[in-house]
Motif scaffolding. Structure first.
Motif, PDB file in Angstrom:
ATOM      1  N   GLU A   5       3.605  -4.910  14.736  1.00 23.42           N
ATOM      2  CA  GLU A   5       2.198  -4.632  14.436  1.00 23.42           C
ATOM      3  C   GLU A   5       1.899  -4.903  12.960  1.00 23.42           C
ATOM      4  O   GLU A   5       0.858  -5.479  12.623  1.00 23.42           O
ATOM      5  CB  GLU A   5       1.876  -3.184  14.777  1.00 23.42           C
ATOM      6  N   LEU A   6       2.810  -4.468  12.093  1.00 22.28           N
ATOM      7  CA  LEU A   6       2.606  -4.688  10.658  1.00 22.28           C
ATOM      8  C   LEU A   6       2.610  -6.169  10.304  1.00 22.28           C
ATOM      9  O   LEU A   6       1.873  -6.610   9.412  1.00 22.28           O
ATOM     10  CB  LEU A   6       3.699  -3.962   9.860  1.00 22.28           C
ATOM     11  N   LEU A   7       3.441  -6.938  11.004  1.00 20.46           N
ATOM     12  CA  LEU A   7       3.540  -8.370  10.734  1.00 20.46           C
ATOM     13  C   LEU A   7       2.525  -9.189  11.500  1.00 20.46           C
ATOM     14  O   LEU A   7       2.407 -10.400  11.282  1.00 20.46           O
ATOM     15  CB  LEU A   7       4.958  -8.869  11.073  1.00 20.46           C
ATOM     16  N   ASP A   8       1.806  -8.534  12.424  1.00 26.06           N
ATOM     17  CA  ASP A   8       0.834  -9.226  13.276  1.00 26.06           C
ATOM     18  C   ASP A   8       1.511 -10.331  14.093  1.00 26.06           C
ATOM     19  O   ASP A   8       1.028 -11.460  14.193  1.00 26.06           O
ATOM     20  CB  ASP A   8      -0.294  -9.817  12.422  1.00 26.06           C
ATOM     21  N   LEU A   9       2.683  -9.963  14.681  1.00 26.91           N
ATOM     22  CA  LEU A   9       3.458 -10.888  15.502  1.00 26.91           C
ATOM     23  C   LEU A   9       3.843 -10.208  16.800  1.00 26.91           C
ATOM     24  O   LEU A   9       3.741  -8.977  16.940  1.00 26.91           O
ATOM     25  CB  LEU A   9       4.741 -11.315  14.765  1.00 26.91           C
ATOM     26  N   SER A  10       4.301 -11.002  17.746  1.00 28.92           N
ATOM     27  CA  SER A  10       4.884 -10.422  18.950  1.00 28.92           C
ATOM     28  C   SER A  10       6.291  -9.939  18.621  1.00 28.92           C
ATOM     29  O   SER A  10       6.870 -10.314  17.597  1.00 28.92           O
ATOM     30  CB  SER A  10       4.932 -11.465  20.069  1.00 28.92           C
ATOM     31  N   GLU A  11       6.851  -9.082  19.489  1.00 25.07           N
ATOM     32  CA  GLU A  11       8.184  -8.558  19.232  1.00 25.07           C
ATOM     33  C   GLU A  11       9.227  -9.679  19.222  1.00 25.07           C
ATOM     34  O   GLU A  11      10.169  -9.654  18.428  1.00 25.07           O
ATOM     35  CB  GLU A  11       8.536  -7.509  20.296  1.00 25.07           C
ATOM     36  N   GLY A  12       9.047 -10.678  20.088  1.00 24.47           N
ATOM     37  CA  GLY A  12       9.975 -11.811  20.114  1.00 24.47           C
ATOM     38  C   GLY A  12       9.934 -12.608  18.823  1.00 24.47           C
ATOM     39  O   GLY A  12      10.981 -12.991  18.281  1.00 24.47           O
ATOM     40  N   GLU A  13       8.721 -12.862  18.319  1.00 23.17           N
ATOM     41  CA  GLU A  13       8.582 -13.596  17.056  1.00 23.17           C
ATOM     42  C   GLU A  13       9.156 -12.790  15.896  1.00 23.17           C
ATOM     43  O   GLU A  13       9.768 -13.339  14.983  1.00 23.17           O
ATOM     44  CB  GLU A  13       7.111 -13.913  16.791  1.00 23.17           C
ATOM     45  N   CYS A  14       8.963 -11.478  15.954  1.00 25.58           N
ATOM     46  CA  CYS A  14       9.490 -10.618  14.902  1.00 25.58           C
ATOM     47  C   CYS A  14      11.018 -10.706  14.854  1.00 25.58           C
ATOM     48  O   CYS A  14      11.605 -10.851  13.777  1.00 25.58           O
ATOM     49  CB  CYS A  14       9.044  -9.180  15.162  1.00 25.58           C
ATOM     50  N   GLU A  15      11.667 -10.637  16.031  1.00 27.32           N
ATOM     51  CA  GLU A  15      13.123 -10.759  16.091  1.00 27.32           C
ATOM     52  C   GLU A  15      13.585 -12.126  15.602  1.00 27.32           C
ATOM     53  O   GLU A  15      14.626 -12.245  14.943  1.00 27.32           O
ATOM     54  CB  GLU A  15      13.600 -10.530  17.525  1.00 27.32           C
ATOM     55  N   GLU A  16      12.799 -13.156  15.907  1.00 27.05           N
ATOM     56  CA  GLU A  16      13.166 -14.511  15.483  1.00 27.05           C
ATOM     57  C   GLU A  16      13.174 -14.625  13.956  1.00 27.05           C
ATOM     58  O   GLU A  16      14.092 -15.198  13.369  1.00 27.05           O
ATOM     59  CB  GLU A  16      12.185 -15.515  16.084  1.00 27.05           C
ATOM     60  N   MET A  47      16.170 -14.801   8.741  1.00 31.15           N
ATOM     61  CA  MET A  47      16.418 -14.291   7.394  1.00 31.15           C
ATOM     62  C   MET A  47      17.839 -13.769   7.241  1.00 31.15           C
ATOM     63  O   MET A  47      18.447 -13.893   6.176  1.00 31.15           O
ATOM     64  CB  MET A  47      15.404 -13.200   7.054  1.00 31.15           C
ATOM     65  N   VAL A  48      18.381 -13.179   8.323  1.00 34.90           N
ATOM     66  CA  VAL A  48      19.768 -12.725   8.285  1.00 34.90           C
ATOM     67  C   VAL A  48      20.714 -13.913   8.151  1.00 34.90           C
ATOM     68  O   VAL A  48      21.666 -13.904   7.370  1.00 34.90           O
ATOM     69  CB  VAL A  48      20.106 -11.899   9.545  1.00 34.90           C
ATOM     70  N   ASN A  49      20.441 -14.991   8.902  1.00 41.66           N
ATOM     71  CA  ASN A  49      21.273 -16.195   8.817  1.00 41.66           C
ATOM     72  C   ASN A  49      21.197 -16.840   7.438  1.00 41.66           C
ATOM     73  O   ASN A  49      22.178 -17.424   6.963  1.00 41.66           O
ATOM     74  CB  ASN A  49      20.848 -17.211   9.888  1.00 41.66           C
ATOM     75  N   ALA A  50      20.034 -16.728   6.804  1.00 38.51           N
ATOM     76  CA  ALA A  50      19.866 -17.306   5.466  1.00 38.51           C
ATOM     77  C   ALA A  50      20.494 -16.438   4.389  1.00 38.51           C
ATOM     78  O   ALA A  50      20.637 -16.864   3.245  1.00 38.51           O
ATOM     79  CB  ALA A  50      18.389 -17.511   5.167  1.00 38.51           C
ATOM     80  N   THR A 109      19.259 -13.602   3.185  1.00 42.48           N
ATOM     81  CA  THR A 109      18.277 -12.912   2.339  1.00 42.48           C
ATOM     82  C   THR A 109      18.021 -11.486   2.793  1.00 42.48           C
ATOM     83  O   THR A 109      17.323 -10.735   2.110  1.00 42.48           O
ATOM     84  CB  THR A 109      16.941 -13.678   2.337  1.00 42.48           C
ATOM     85  N   LEU A 110      18.568 -11.089   3.953  1.00 46.05           N
ATOM     86  CA  LEU A 110      18.306  -9.761   4.493  1.00 46.05           C
ATOM     87  C   LEU A 110      19.506  -9.286   5.300  1.00 46.05           C
ATOM     88  O   LEU A 110      20.186 -10.090   5.944  1.00 46.05           O
ATOM     89  CB  LEU A 110      17.058  -9.817   5.392  1.00 46.05           C
ATOM     90  N   LYS A 111      19.760  -7.980   5.257  1.00 46.09           N
ATOM     91  CA  LYS A 111      20.822  -7.364   6.059  1.00 46.09           C
ATOM     92  C   LYS A 111      20.162  -6.439   7.071  1.00 46.09           C
ATOM     93  O   LYS A 111      19.479  -5.483   6.687  1.00 46.09           O
ATOM     94  CB  LYS A 111      21.794  -6.586   5.177  1.00 46.09           C
ATOM     95  N   VAL A 112      20.336  -6.723   8.338  1.00 43.57           N
ATOM     96  CA  VAL A 112      19.653  -5.983   9.391  1.00 43.57           C
ATOM     97  C   VAL A 112      20.616  -5.674  10.525  1.00 43.57           C
ATOM     98  O   VAL A 112      21.466  -6.495  10.886  1.00 43.57           O
ATOM     99  CB  VAL A 112      18.447  -6.787   9.952  1.00 43.57           C
ATOM    100  N   LYS A 113      20.476  -4.459  11.106  1.00 39.01           N
ATOM    101  CA  LYS A 113      21.167  -4.109  12.344  1.00 39.01           C
ATOM    102  C   LYS A 113      20.110  -3.692  13.349  1.00 39.01           C
ATOM    103  O   LYS A 113      19.180  -2.948  13.017  1.00 39.01           O
ATOM    104  CB  LYS A 113      22.155  -2.960  12.114  1.00 39.01           C
ATOM    105  N   THR A 114      20.242  -4.159  14.575  1.00 41.41           N
ATOM    106  CA  THR A 114      19.230  -3.897  15.586  1.00 41.41           C
ATOM    107  C   THR A 114      19.814  -3.076  16.734  1.00 41.41           C
ATOM    108  O   THR A 114      20.836  -3.458  17.317  1.00 41.41           O
ATOM    109  CB  THR A 114      18.662  -5.216  16.144  1.00 41.41           C
ATOM    110  N   ASP A 115      19.173  -1.970  17.050  1.00 42.72           N
ATOM    111  CA  ASP A 115      19.502  -1.176  18.229  1.00 42.72           C
ATOM    112  C   ASP A 115      18.539  -1.618  19.331  1.00 42.72           C
ATOM    113  O   ASP A 115      17.433  -1.074  19.467  1.00 42.72           O
ATOM    114  CB  ASP A 115      19.348   0.318  17.920  1.00 42.72           C
TER     115      ASP A 115
END
Length: 460
Positions: free
Chosen positions: A375-386, A391-394, A396-402
């Motif tokens: 919602e904050l990014l104004d994207l779908s959940e799939g686009e958000c995960e993409e 960014m994790v592959n690049a 620039t960001l460290k993320v863990k997803t439950d």
């Protein structure tokens, strides 16, 4: 010069002159030139000069030998006998013990005839002859480079850009010690231009590294500086936005356009836009801060504000940005939707904005619901995960997803040394607290031991 000896400037050694033929040359050269004007005596005049050439060559009289060689080609040129000219140039260069100084003088004289040829075929034949006889000879490398440039221009004019580039690529002008530095740079820039014309970007990049950009610090070389950066912008604009931004900023700093306010402002705008389009890293952040401090940006409040948006720690709404800046941005070629580059830049602008928003969210949240983040990014959940995955592959960001719970955890993975340092720091803090506590306990005990014990009051 001493008449008893001559200096071979190309080999750096002194060669003894056995016989001085200067007086003979003063007599025979004008006579032969006059004889050559008569068609019946043309060959006879050349024969006399060829005999004199042999005498001067054997006698090691380099100056006189050069005069004779020049006289021979001049006679052929004045008679417009191009076949004889090509033939004699080839013969004279190949003669045994021929003076390099004499050959260089003759080649220099012949180079002046190239533009005076009657037709294209004759011109090409003369150039080919001169390039053949100069191949592999260091003492005429400059003349060969200029002839090669002429031949490349002819090929390009005929529409054979690939052929022109191939001809120019054989020149290694950066190794020419006798060529003026400016002329070297001009030829290297020409090689870059032709390689770009045939879309050989790898070779263009290799050639570009032959130029030291400190050369452009000279105020007299500003025209070449602009030409160099124009080529570099064409080379890097699709492959590296941050390099392209630097190139535009270098043009802004050029003295040659210091008085062209409109042009400088346009170059500054491109520097800002390409910097914003660059993927996030330390270089991009540093470039943004440098641009923000540039005084010229004060004259461009719209782009100063746009740059500030991407530097501050606030979310940016893409639709609002398009509403405010869209019409302005679309006036530039960089966002021309009719070109593939324009479409790519517009897509990258949206990507950079979303990536900026993701970084801002990661600064304020340690974990967040995927739905809320979308919602904050104004994207779908799939686009958000993409975007998160990208960014994790690049790196620039460290993320863990439950994924079952739909929770995003922003965590910074620490190296072994960082974990050890944190443990050591924590242990040190703990021991300080223990020591402080022990000190306070001892203090209380000492105070209690010194203080007198109160005597209970007696009852009357």
């Amino acid at each position: 010069m001493d008449q008893a000896m001559d200096i071979n400037a190309f080999e750096g050694r002194i060669v003894k002159m056995e016989v001085d033929y200067s007086a003979t040359c003063d007599e025979k050269i004008p006579l032969c030139k006059e004889m050559a004007k008569d068609e019946n005596k043309f060959n006879e005049a050349l024969e006399i000069l060829l005999q004199l050439e042999k005498q001067t060559r054997i006698g090691a009289d380099m100056v006189s030998s050069a005069r004779v060689l020049i006289a021979i080609v001049q006679i052929c040129f004045e008679a417009r006998n191009w076949n004889y000219l090509n033939e004699y140039v080839t013969i004279l260069v190949k003669r045994r013990s021929q003076s390099k100084q004499a050959v260089a003088k003759m080649i220099q004289e012949c180079c002046t005839y190239v533009d005076q040829t009657p037709d294209k075929e004759t011109k090409l034949k003369l150039i080919d002859t001169l390039r053949t006889v100069t191949e592999g000879k260091i003492y005429v490398e400059v003349e060969r480079a200029r002839l090669t440039k002429m031949l490349a221009d002819i090929r390009e004019a005929d529409g054979d850009v690939t052929g022109a580039a191939t001809i120019m690529e054989e020149l290694q002008v950066e190794t020419y010690g006798t060529m003026d530095k400016r002329e070297k740079v001009e030829l290297i820039l020409e090689q870059m231009r032709l390689c770009l014309a045939k879309l050989d970007f790898v070779r263009t990049q290799i050639i570009a590294k032959k130029i030291n950009i400190k050369f452009f610090n000279d105020a007299e070389q500003q025209d070449l500086k602009l030409k160099y950066y124009d080529l570099m912008i064409r080379l890097d604009k699709d492959s590296s936005f941050i390099k392209t931004s630097r190139h535009y900023l270098a043009v802004v700093d050029s003295d040659m356009i210091a008085q062209e306010t409109e042009r400088r402002q346009k170059m500054m705008i491109y520097a800002v836009l390409y910097c914003i389009l660059s993927p996030y890293d330390n270089e991009q952040v540093d470039m943004m801060h440098n641009l923000s401090k540039n005084k010229l940006l004060e004259e461009l409040p719209v782009y100063k504000e746009l740059l500030r948006l991407f530097m501050c720690k606030e979310l940016i709404n893409f639709d609002a940005l398009v509403t405010v800046y869209g019409a302005e941005l679309n006036t530039f070629d960089i966002f021309n939707q009719e070109t593939s580059h324009g479409k790519k830049c517009w897509a990258e602008l949206k990507n950079r904005l979303i990536e900026h928003n993701v970084r801002i969210i990661s600064n304020y949240y340690t974990r967040i619901n995927l739905k809320r983040m979308a919602e904050l990014l104004d994207l779908s959940e799939g686009e958000c995960e993409e975007y998160l995955s990208r960014m994790v592959n690049a790196g620039t960001l460290k993320v863990k997803t439950d994924r079952p719970a739909g929770i995003i955890h922003f965590s910074q993975k620490k190296s072994a040394s960082e974990v050890l340092n944190d443990w050591a720091f924590g242990l040190n803090e703990l021991m300080n607290l223990v020591n402080k506590t022990c000190h306070l306990i001892n203090k209380e005990e000492c105070i209690n031991n010194v203080m007198p014990v109160p005597v209970p009051a007696s009852s009357s």
